[in-house]
Design a protein around this motif. Sequence first.
Motif, short mmCIF file in Angstrom:
data_model
loop_
_atom_site.label_atom_id
_atom_site.label_comp_id
_atom_site.label_asym_id
_atom_site.label_seq_id
_atom_site.Cartn_x
_atom_site.Cartn_y
_atom_site.Cartn_z
N THR A 69 0.87 -1.17 0.00
CA THR A 69 0.00 0.00 0.00
C THR A 69 0.90 1.22 0.00
OG1 THR A 69 -0.10 0.11 2.40
CG2 THR A 69 -1.83 -1.15 1.30
N THR A 76 -5.90 1.00 0.97
CA THR A 76 -5.29 1.32 2.25
C THR A 76 -5.22 0.08 3.14
OG1 THR A 76 -7.39 1.88 3.27
CG2 THR A 76 -6.20 3.67 2.14
N GLN A 77 -4.41 0.15 4.19
CA GLN A 77 -4.33 -0.95 5.15
C GLN A 77 -5.71 -1.19 5.78
OE1 GLN A 77 -1.67 -2.90 6.17
NE2 GLN A 77 -0.39 -2.03 4.58
N LYS A 78 -6.42 -0.12 6.05
CA LYS A 78 -7.76 -0.24 6.65
C LYS A 78 -8.70 -1.01 5.72
CE LYS A 78 -11.23 2.59 8.92
NZ LYS A 78 -11.64 3.96 9.27
N GLN A 79 -8.63 -0.73 4.42
CA GLN A 79 -9.47 -1.46 3.46
C GLN A 79 -9.11 -2.93 3.44
OE1 GLN A 79 -8.63 1.03 -0.01
NE2 GLN A 79 -10.83 1.45 -0.19
N TRP A 80 -7.80 -3.23 3.45
CA TRP A 80 -7.37 -4.63 3.45
C TRP A 80 -7.88 -5.35 4.69
CZ3 TRP A 80 -6.10 -7.41 -0.41
CH2 TRP A 80 -5.40 -6.88 -1.50
N ARG A 81 -7.71 -4.74 5.86
CA ARG A 81 -8.15 -5.38 7.10
C ARG A 81 -9.66 -5.63 7.07
NH1 ARG A 81 -4.81 -1.45 9.45
NH2 ARG A 81 -2.78 -2.34 9.90
N TYR A 82 -10.42 -4.64 6.62
CA TYR A 82 -11.86 -4.77 6.57
C TYR A 82 -12.28 -5.87 5.60
CZ TYR A 82 -16.78 -3.51 6.25
OH TYR A 82 -18.16 -3.55 6.27
N ASP A 85 -11.40 -9.24 7.07
CA ASP A 85 -12.29 -9.54 8.18
C ASP A 85 -13.65 -10.01 7.66
OD1 ASP A 85 -13.02 -9.56 11.00
OD2 ASP A 85 -14.26 -7.81 10.53
N ARG A 119 -7.82 1.03 -5.60
CA ARG A 119 -8.82 1.41 -4.59
C ARG A 119 -10.25 1.16 -5.06
NH1 ARG A 119 -6.74 6.52 -1.03
NH2 ARG A 119 -4.86 5.48 -0.32
N GLN A 123 -12.92 -1.35 -3.41
CA GLN A 123 -14.26 -0.89 -3.05
C GLN A 123 -15.31 -1.88 -3.57
OE1 GLN A 123 -14.99 3.06 -4.49
NE2 GLN A 123 -16.32 3.55 -2.77
#
Length: 148
Positions: A69, A76-82, A85, A119, A123
């Motif tokens: 990233t 983003t890292q947040k998108q990957w984590r979400y 998950d 991105r 999405q």
Amino acid sequence: MNRPALLKMVHAGARRLGWDEETRRAWMVKHTAQSSCSACSDAELSLLVDLLRDLGALDPSPNAPLPATGTQDRPTQKQWRYALDLAKKIGLSGAVHDPALVAFCQRVTKVDHPRFLDRSGMQALVLGLENWLKSRQRKAAREAETNA
């Protein structure tokens, strides 16, 4: 999976569990009647890898970096984590290299592998995973109503 990868996974899993050579061999004898990986068939090695996964020895390290990233076009890292998950909640392994996630990514985003997502592709993947989870929840609720 190829034999060398299975061998590496058996040894890596035993190391992550803190097993010494003797413990690993005893565990192998218990499950395959073989004390050496080289004496095991591919099916037996695959069984051992599945057992190590069940024990959590082959889970991705929490310290392992997510796919690259940083640039404006990358997720983003947040998108990957979400996304990962959501994949776990659906019942997938939650790993980027999970074959089911790769196939879903190909179908939804028309990209060969999640690591190539931008991105907007991420999405679309997240939206698809959210809809899949909602669909499963609705189906479970309907089944619960009919069984009650």
